[in-house]
Write an enzyme that holds these catalytic residues in place. Structure first.
Site, PDB file in Angstrom:
ATOM      1  N   GLY A   1       0.801  -1.218   0.000  1.00  0.00           N
ATOM      2  CA  GLY A   1       0.000   0.000   0.000  1.00  0.00           C
ATOM      3  C   GLY A   1       0.836   1.271   0.000  1.00  0.00           C
ATOM      4  N   GLU A   2       2.144   1.134   0.199  1.00  0.00           N
ATOM      5  CA  GLU A   2       2.974   2.345   0.215  1.00  0.00           C
ATOM      6  C   GLU A   2       3.144   2.906  -1.198  1.00  0.00           C
ATOM      7  OE1 GLU A   2       6.662   1.719   2.241  1.00  0.00           O
ATOM      8  OE2 GLU A   2       5.688   1.545   4.208  1.00  0.00           O
TER       9      GLU A   2
ATOM     10  N   ARG B   1     -10.856  23.144   5.839  1.00  0.00           N
ATOM     11  CA  ARG B   1     -12.095  23.495   6.548  1.00  0.00           C
ATOM     12  C   ARG B   1     -12.080  23.021   7.999  1.00  0.00           C
ATOM     13  NH1 ARG B   1     -16.445  21.090   2.551  1.00  0.00           N
ATOM     14  NH2 ARG B   1     -14.744  19.616   2.251  1.00  0.00           N
ATOM     15  N   GLN B   2     -11.157  22.126   8.348  1.00  0.00           N
ATOM     16  CA  GLN B   2     -11.015  21.708   9.752  1.00  0.00           C
ATOM     17  C   GLN B   2      -9.970  22.626  10.405  1.00  0.00           C
ATOM     18  OE1 GLN B   2     -10.754  17.506  10.704  1.00  0.00           O
ATOM     19  NE2 GLN B   2     -11.451  16.946   8.646  1.00  0.00           N
TER      20      GLN B   2
ATOM     21  N   HIS C   1     -10.431  28.054   2.475  1.00  0.00           N
ATOM     22  CA  HIS C   1     -11.750  28.374   3.055  1.00  0.00           C
ATOM     23  C   HIS C   1     -11.669  29.654   3.886  1.00  0.00           C
ATOM     24  CE1 HIS C   1     -15.774  27.762   4.318  1.00  0.00           C
ATOM     25  NE2 HIS C   1     -15.437  27.611   5.581  1.00  0.00           N
TER      26      HIS C   1
ATOM     27  N   ASP D   1     -23.748  31.424   1.760  1.00  0.00           N
ATOM     28  CA  ASP D   1     -23.658  31.970   3.121  1.00  0.00           C
ATOM     29  C   ASP D   1     -22.836  33.251   3.072  1.00  0.00           C
ATOM     30  OD1 ASP D   1     -20.900  31.247   3.151  1.00  0.00           O
ATOM     31  OD2 ASP D   1     -21.428  29.238   3.827  1.00  0.00           O
TER      32      ASP D   1
ATOM     33  N   LYS E   1     -27.260  29.930   5.592  1.00  0.00           N
ATOM     34  CA  LYS E   1     -27.159  28.468   5.544  1.00  0.00           C
ATOM     35  C   LYS E   1     -27.068  27.880   6.937  1.00  0.00           C
ATOM     36  CE  LYS E   1     -23.251  26.183   4.257  1.00  0.00           C
ATOM     37  NZ  LYS E   1     -22.227  25.724   3.306  1.00  0.00           N
TER      38      LYS E   1
ATOM     39  N   ARG F   1     -26.173  24.162   8.582  1.00  0.00           N
ATOM     40  CA  ARG F   1     -25.739  22.804   8.257  1.00  0.00           C
ATOM     41  C   ARG F   1     -26.216  21.850   9.340  1.00  0.00           C
ATOM     42  NH1 ARG F   1     -22.545  20.197   4.945  1.00  0.00           N
ATOM     43  NH2 ARG F   1     -21.661  22.013   3.909  1.00  0.00           N
TER      44      ARG F   1
ATOM     45  N   ASP G   1     -19.508  29.805  -4.675  1.00  0.00           N
ATOM     46  CA  ASP G   1     -18.969  29.357  -3.394  1.00  0.00           C
ATOM     47  C   ASP G   1     -17.490  29.049  -3.577  1.00  0.00           C
ATOM     48  OD1 ASP G   1     -19.015  28.715  -0.720  1.00  0.00           O
ATOM     49  OD2 ASP G   1     -20.490  27.103  -0.901  1.00  0.00           O
TER      50      ASP G   1
HETATM   51  C1  R5P Z   1     -18.561  25.900   3.657  1.00  0.00           C
HETATM   52  O1  R5P Z   1     -18.759  26.903   4.356  1.00  0.00           O
HETATM   53  C2  R5P Z   1     -18.067  26.000   2.266  1.00  0.00           C
HETATM   54  O2  R5P Z   1     -17.968  27.330   1.862  1.00  0.00           O
HETATM   55  C3  R5P Z   1     -18.970  25.256   1.302  1.00  0.00           C
HETATM   56  O3  R5P Z   1     -20.241  25.870   1.275  1.00  0.00           O
HETATM   57  C4  R5P Z   1     -19.140  23.814   1.682  1.00  0.00           C
HETATM   58  O4  R5P Z   1     -17.911  23.261   1.974  1.00  0.00           O
HETATM   59  C5  R5P Z   1     -19.816  23.037   0.590  1.00  0.00           C
HETATM   60  O5  R5P Z   1     -19.953  21.721   0.996  1.00  0.00           O
HETATM   61  P1  R5P Z   1     -21.050  20.764   0.381  1.00  0.00           P
HETATM   62  O6  R5P Z   1     -20.900  20.788  -1.113  1.00  0.00           O
HETATM   63  O7  R5P Z   1     -20.735  19.418   0.957  1.00  0.00           O
HETATM   64  O8  R5P Z   1     -22.389  21.262   0.821  1.00  0.00           O
END
Ligand code: R5P
Length: 286
Positions: free
Chosen positions: A34-35, A93-94, A126, A164, A188, A190, A214
């Site tokens: 797997g490497e 995003r994390q 992000h 958003d 938005k 989630r 986005d």
């Molecule tokens: C989150 O704030 C990002 O700007 C995107 O809106 C988000 O990552 C989109 O993710 P998904 O397509 O899974 O809804």
């Protein structure tokens, strides 16, 4: 010399052409355990460039590992300056620990990538603050204006909406590059990784063309919900645009079923929606 990760071959080739620099031959082997072994065989001929630009998008764990190996390979060959173009930064995003015991994954990833490079360029992360997690200098390049290129020139009384408030600047940039149109954003909420609720803004969309903008489309949950809301409210044509068309799993199908006219993205993530290249924007910074 431009060195391409296997997820960024088209972007790397475009960047090599923009900069008039050679595109290195690379190889990726997979071992039975797997490497991976990603290498730059072209460096074996003894000619070492002063600078290597490693281009990668860390769309998977393998792509992360490949990037680290390519950085190390060019350093091992004696290249003076290693620049990393992280066109799409996975895990960006994390960017905080969401619960006790969680890592700040973006920071962990940034630290690993930092060890093998002198400079980092990334595209529309992000949050720009993610650049602070890198140790050598890291800059975020804004490629949003390129998203205006594939849009039809005849948009009717257009509205540029972000799902958003966080992405409204990207929507403004696309509107400015297109030339005219109103800008607004949805609210938005989630509920899960794939389930989002979109509260319509007050902007009038009836019989108008709408472009939803986005930074990233991942599962397509956000965009498909937005498109459904717009169709319910009588929008004419709806287009979706994003910098990073990750389009995981069945995202494209979700968007098509929601009634979108077209999905436009850049080549930070190469695929069916990569309608425009960020290479010229990156070349300006290199
Ligand atoms: C989150 O704030 C990002 O700007 C995107 O809106 C988000 O990552 C989109 O993710 P998904 O397509 O899974 O809804």
């Amino acid at each position: 010399m431009i060195v391409s990760g296997s997820s960024s071959q088209s972007l790397a080739a475009s960047l090599a052409a923009e900069l008039d620099e050679p595109l290195a031959a690379t190889a990726v082997e997979h071992f039975p355990d797997g490497e991976l072994l990603a290498s730059v065989p072209g460096l074996a001929d003894g000619t070492t460039p002063d600078r290597a630009v490693v281009v990668a998008s860390t769309v998977s764990a393998d792509a992360h590992l490949e990037l680290l190996q390519l950085q190390d390979a060019v350093r091992e060959a004696g290249v003076d300056e290693v620049v990393t173009v992280l066109a799409y930064m996975g895990y960006a995003r994390q960017d905080r620990a969401f619960d006790p015991g969680h890592p700040v994954s973006a920071r962990a990833v940034a630290r690993a990538i930092s060890t093998g490079t002198d400079r980092i360029l990334t595209v529309n992360p992000h949050e720009d603050a993610v650049c602070d997690f890198f140790d050598p200098s890291a800059d975020a390049v804004d490629a949003a204006s390129t998203l205006a290129d594939p849009l039809p020139a005849d948009l009717a009384d257009p509205v540029f909406l972000s799902p958003d408030a966080g992405a409204v600047e990207i929507a403004e940039t696309v509107r400015d590059a297109h030339g005219d149109g109103e800008v607004d954003y949805f609210e938005k909420t989630r509920h899960s990784g794939t389930d989002v609720e979109i509260a319509p803004s007050d902007v009038r969309v009836e019989a108008r063309d709408v472009v939803v903008v986005d930074d990233i489309i991942a599962t397509g949950g956000t965009m498909s919900e937005a498109v459904s809301v717009l169709r319910d409210r009588g929008a004419a044509r709806t287009y979706v645009s994003c910098v990073h068309p990750l389009l995981a799993g069945t995202a494209y199908t979700r968007l098509a079923r929601a009634g979108v006219e077209a999905v436009y993205g850049t080549d930070t993530i190469e695929g069916a929606a990569s309608a425009v290249s960020v290479a010229p924007v990156l070349a300006d910074e290199l």
